[in-house]
Scaffold this active site. Structure first.
Site, PDB file in Angstrom:
ATOM      1  N   LYS A  50      -3.205  13.160  11.110  1.00 10.59           N
ATOM      2  CA  LYS A  50      -2.105  12.464  11.345  1.00 10.59           C
ATOM      3  C   LYS A  50      -1.177  13.311  12.083  1.00 10.59           C
ATOM      4  CE  LYS A  50      -2.297   8.961   7.556  1.00 10.59           C
ATOM      5  NZ  LYS A  50      -1.651   8.740   6.468  1.00 10.59           N
ATOM      6  N   GLN A  94       1.354   8.771   0.949  1.00  8.54           N
ATOM      7  CA  GLN A  94      -0.069   8.675   0.937  1.00  8.54           C
ATOM      8  C   GLN A  94      -0.797   8.244  -0.115  1.00  8.54           C
ATOM      9  OE1 GLN A  94      -1.893   9.436   3.759  1.00  8.54           O
ATOM     10  NE2 GLN A  94      -3.799   8.678   2.542  1.00  8.54           N
ATOM     11  N   ASP A 117       3.685   2.104   7.279  1.00  8.97           N
ATOM     12  CA  ASP A 117       2.448   1.401   6.676  1.00  8.97           C
ATOM     13  C   ASP A 117       2.509   0.023   6.512  1.00  8.97           C
ATOM     14  OD1 ASP A 117       0.155   3.336   6.364  1.00  8.97           O
ATOM     15  OD2 ASP A 117       0.960   3.612   4.258  1.00  8.97           O
TER      16      ASP A 117
END
Ligand code: NDP
Length: 281
Positions: A50, A94, A117
């Protein structure tokens, strides 16, 4: 029939180029903060990828690596600090988190305007309501693959295999929003193969290597394989038996090189959009 291969690597690369061109026109660099708790090797690799993709697209990505011993209260305090920091545009915590930390408590602590997200209940609700929202990156990437491959969605019968909050449910909402007739199938679904065979568009997100077989696919259907499964021999496999299903499908995504690259590209796009929306306020 031999299916057309939907090449996620190429489609994601052009989306990343488009994002880079958009960020280049800004007077600021959007900032994404990834919060990583503990030492999960898969998460570490994913976070590193990422970071690289973000830098190439003109997005400043920072990783906050926290010890496995971080408590829920500590993590929430960190998220609240990021919420309050005007320099931060996107926050991604995460998953998975350590067993004593509730995902829901941490996700609910994220400012919905920075929730790149798309997992915060407010963004989930907006998505279900068909309102503009930060939508979860993987299903968003699937919609872009369908669009790039010129697959008609309106009026199509779509079957989403899997009902997770991360993939299956938001996938179904996005397809419904695009006027597909949507069925969500899961581990309790009876006659799973027959349900799948009804699909013009089948999205498999189950986490079971090669569960979907050739005779589950209607001739000419579009098959999108979200699954990423590590086999005992170390190879990656999707949720779809690719070679045999490609003989029946009209279009199909490979694993790797299908949905995976789109997820990161859509994270970057969500970060850019979150930045633009928040900084315009
Ligand atoms: P989850 O484990 O959270 O959900 C799996 C879903 O599949 C559940 O709804 C479950 O049903 C259903 N399921 C499991 N086994 C069966 C079965 N035998 N028959 C029918 N349904 C079944 O997984 P995720 O949604 O998080 O991920 C799914 C896959 O996608 C994984 O391989 C994951 O690695 C991959 N993934 C890929 C991403 C990418 O970027 N390409 C991003 C995110 C995930 P029930 O609800 O009844 O238990």
């Amino acid at each position: 029939m031999t299916a057309k291969i939907i090449d996620g690597r190429t489609i994601a690369a052009s989306l990343r180029d488009e994002i880079a061109a958009r960020t280049a026109r800004l007077s600021y660099r959007p900032v994404l903060v990834v919060v990583l708790v503990g030492q999960n090797p898969a998460s570490s690799i994913y976070v590193r990828n990422k970071g690289r993709a973000a830098a190439a697209a003109g997005i400043d990505s920072r990783t906050l690596a926290l010890p496995e011993s971080t408590t829920e209260a500590e993590l929430i305090a960190i998220v609240e600090g990021l919420n309050a920091d005007p320099a931060v545009d996107g926050i991604l915590v995460q998953l998975p988190l350590p067993p004593d930390v509730r995902n829901s408590a941490v996700i609910e602590a994220i400012d919905p305007a920075k929730d790149v997200d798309g997992f915060h209940p407010l963004n989930v609700g907006r998505l279900v309501d068909g309102l503009p929202s930060l939508a979860p990156c993987t299903p968003r990437g699937v919609m872009k693959l369908l669009d790039a491959a010129a697959i008609p969605i309106s009026g199509a019968r779509a079957v989403v295999l899997g009902r997770s909050a991360i993939v299956g449910k938001p996938m179904a909402s996005l397809l419904l929003g695009a006027d597909a007739t949507v069925t969500i199938a899961h581990s309790r679904t009876r006659n799973l193969d027959a349900e799948c065979r009804r699909a013009d568009i089948l999205v498999a997100a189950v986490g079971r290597p090669e569960l979907v077989r050739r005779d589950w696919i209607a001739p000419g259907a579009t098959v999108i394989d979200v699954g990423i499964n590590r086999l005992p021999n170390g190879q990656l496999a999707g949720d779809v038996a690719f070679a045999e299903c490609a003989e029946v499908a009209g279009a199909i995504t490979p694993v790797p090189g299908g949905v995976g690259p789109m997820t990161i590209a859509c994270l970057l796009e969500n970060t850019l959009e979150a930045a633009a929306a928040r900084r315009a306020r």
